[in-house]
Design a protein around this motif. Structure first.
Motif, PDB file in Angstrom:
ATOM      1  N   LEU A  42     -17.116 -16.455 -32.061  1.00  0.00           N
ATOM      2  CA  LEU A  42     -15.968 -16.730 -32.929  1.00  0.00           C
ATOM      3  C   LEU A  42     -15.225 -15.457 -33.309  1.00  0.00           C
ATOM      4  O   LEU A  42     -13.986 -15.452 -33.388  1.00  0.00           O
ATOM      5  N   ALA A  43     -15.957 -14.371 -33.537  1.00  0.00           N
ATOM      6  CA  ALA A  43     -15.298 -13.097 -33.854  1.00  0.00           C
ATOM      7  C   ALA A  43     -14.513 -12.576 -32.654  1.00  0.00           C
ATOM      8  O   ALA A  43     -13.401 -12.053 -32.812  1.00  0.00           O
ATOM      9  N   ALA A  44     -15.046 -12.739 -31.460  1.00  0.00           N
ATOM     10  CA  ALA A  44     -14.313 -12.321 -30.256  1.00  0.00           C
ATOM     11  C   ALA A  44     -13.073 -13.182 -30.055  1.00  0.00           C
ATOM     12  O   ALA A  44     -12.014 -12.676 -29.663  1.00  0.00           O
ATOM     13  N   SER A  45     -13.178 -14.477 -30.337  1.00  0.00           N
ATOM     14  CA  SER A  45     -12.000 -15.351 -30.234  1.00  0.00           C
ATOM     15  C   SER A  45     -10.939 -14.953 -31.252  1.00  0.00           C
ATOM     16  O   SER A  45      -9.741 -14.934 -30.927  1.00  0.00           O
ATOM     17  N   ALA A  46     -11.357 -14.635 -32.469  1.00  0.00           N
ATOM     18  CA  ALA A  46     -10.399 -14.201 -33.489  1.00  0.00           C
ATOM     19  C   ALA A  46      -9.719 -12.900 -33.075  1.00  0.00           C
ATOM     20  O   ALA A  46      -8.517 -12.706 -33.323  1.00  0.00           O
ATOM     21  N   TYR A  50      -5.732 -12.455 -32.512  1.00  0.00           N
ATOM     22  CA  TYR A  50      -4.987 -11.412 -33.209  1.00  0.00           C
ATOM     23  C   TYR A  50      -4.178 -10.578 -32.232  1.00  0.00           C
ATOM     24  O   TYR A  50      -3.018 -10.244 -32.493  1.00  0.00           O
ATOM     25  N   LEU A  51      -4.773 -10.253 -31.096  1.00  0.00           N
ATOM     26  CA  LEU A  51      -4.050  -9.462 -30.098  1.00  0.00           C
ATOM     27  C   LEU A  51      -2.856 -10.222 -29.540  1.00  0.00           C
ATOM     28  O   LEU A  51      -1.773  -9.665 -29.395  1.00  0.00           O
ATOM     29  N   TYR A  52      -3.050 -11.496 -29.220  1.00  0.00           N
ATOM     30  CA  TYR A  52      -1.942 -12.263 -28.660  1.00  0.00           C
ATOM     31  C   TYR A  52      -0.873 -12.592 -29.694  1.00  0.00           C
ATOM     32  O   TYR A  52       0.289 -12.755 -29.340  1.00  0.00           O
ATOM     33  N   LYS A  53      -1.257 -12.685 -30.954  1.00  0.00           N
ATOM     34  CA  LYS A  53      -0.256 -12.922 -31.993  1.00  0.00           C
ATOM     35  C   LYS A  53       0.679 -11.727 -32.126  1.00  0.00           C
ATOM     36  O   LYS A  53       1.877 -11.875 -32.357  1.00  0.00           O
ATOM     37  N   ASN A  54       0.133 -10.542 -31.961  1.00  0.00           N
ATOM     38  CA  ASN A  54       0.908  -9.312 -32.116  1.00  0.00           C
ATOM     39  C   ASN A  54       1.217  -8.643 -30.779  1.00  0.00           C
ATOM     40  O   ASN A  54       1.322  -7.435 -30.707  1.00  0.00           O
ATOM     41  N   ILE A  55       1.378  -9.440 -29.728  1.00  0.00           N
ATOM     42  CA  ILE A  55       1.586  -8.871 -28.401  1.00  0.00           C
ATOM     43  C   ILE A  55       2.937  -8.154 -28.297  1.00  0.00           C
ATOM     44  O   ILE A  55       3.063  -7.141 -27.630  1.00  0.00           O
ATOM     45  N   ARG A  56       3.927  -8.636 -28.991  1.00  0.00           N
ATOM     46  CA  ARG A  56       5.258  -8.033 -28.932  1.00  0.00           C
ATOM     47  C   ARG A  56       5.441  -6.932 -29.968  1.00  0.00           C
ATOM     48  O   ARG A  56       6.330  -6.121 -29.857  1.00  0.00           O
ATOM     49  N   GLU A  57       4.598  -6.930 -30.984  1.00  0.00           N
ATOM     50  CA  GLU A  57       4.728  -5.958 -32.070  1.00  0.00           C
ATOM     51  C   GLU A  57       3.684  -4.867 -31.920  1.00  0.00           C
ATOM     52  O   GLU A  57       2.808  -4.933 -31.072  1.00  0.00           O
ATOM     53  N   ASP A  58       3.790  -3.882 -32.785  1.00  0.00           N
ATOM     54  CA  ASP A  58       2.775  -2.843 -32.836  1.00  0.00           C
ATOM     55  C   ASP A  58       1.661  -3.322 -33.755  1.00  0.00           C
ATOM     56  O   ASP A  58       1.885  -3.612 -34.919  1.00  0.00           O
ATOM     57  N   TYR A  59       0.453  -3.441 -33.244  1.00  0.00           N
ATOM     58  CA  TYR A  59      -0.649  -3.954 -34.043  1.00  0.00           C
ATOM     59  C   TYR A  59      -1.523  -2.795 -34.519  1.00  0.00           C
ATOM     60  O   TYR A  59      -1.540  -1.721 -33.943  1.00  0.00           O
ATOM     61  N   ASP A  60      -2.264  -3.054 -35.594  1.00  0.00           N
ATOM     62  CA  ASP A  60      -3.145  -2.043 -36.159  1.00  0.00           C
ATOM     63  C   ASP A  60      -4.412  -1.946 -35.309  1.00  0.00           C
ATOM     64  O   ASP A  60      -5.152  -2.910 -35.168  1.00  0.00           O
ATOM     65  N   GLN A  61      -4.652  -0.769 -34.782  1.00  0.00           N
ATOM     66  CA  GLN A  61      -5.834  -0.582 -33.956  1.00  0.00           C
ATOM     67  C   GLN A  61      -7.107  -0.521 -34.792  1.00  0.00           C
ATOM     68  O   GLN A  61      -8.199  -0.686 -34.272  1.00  0.00           O
ATOM     69  N   GLU A  62      -6.955  -0.303 -36.098  1.00  0.00           N
ATOM     70  CA  GLU A  62      -8.132  -0.291 -36.963  1.00  0.00           C
ATOM     71  C   GLU A  62      -8.790  -1.664 -37.020  1.00  0.00           C
ATOM     72  O   GLU A  62     -10.017  -1.769 -37.062  1.00  0.00           O
TER      73      GLU A  62
END
Length: 83
Positions: A42-46, A50-62
């Motif tokens: 479930l954590a890997a799915s989340a 998260y990555l696909y939600k922010n695919i067009r934006e700059d996401y926090d690598q933290e």
């Protein structure tokens, strides 16, 4: 293949390995290991969502690093601690 796709592919391969392991377990006799494996799934799915939600934006690598650290912790607990 860019780094984003390679990262998502690595997480999917990890999910397949953990899924194979928890399907190999008996869910009645190994409830703790089964639950730990399921929480890693479930954590890997989340993390993928998260990555696909922010695919067009700059996401926090933290958040990505924190998610991977949590998954590693759960897997290590599942292997060495949970009986």
């Amino acid at each position: 293949m860019d780094r984003f796709q390679a990262g998502v592919l690595a997480i999917l391969v990890f999910q397949l390995v953990v899924l194979g392991y928890i399907l190999y377990l008996d869910p009645i006799l190994s409830q703790n290991k089964f639950a730990a494996g399921l929480s890693a799934e479930l954590a890997a799915s989340a993390l993928i969502f998260y990555l696909y939600k922010n695919i067009r934006e700059d996401y926090d690598q933290e958040w990505i690093a924190a998610g991977i650290a949590f998954i590693a912790l759960v897997v290590l607990l599942m292997i060495f601690y949970v009986r």
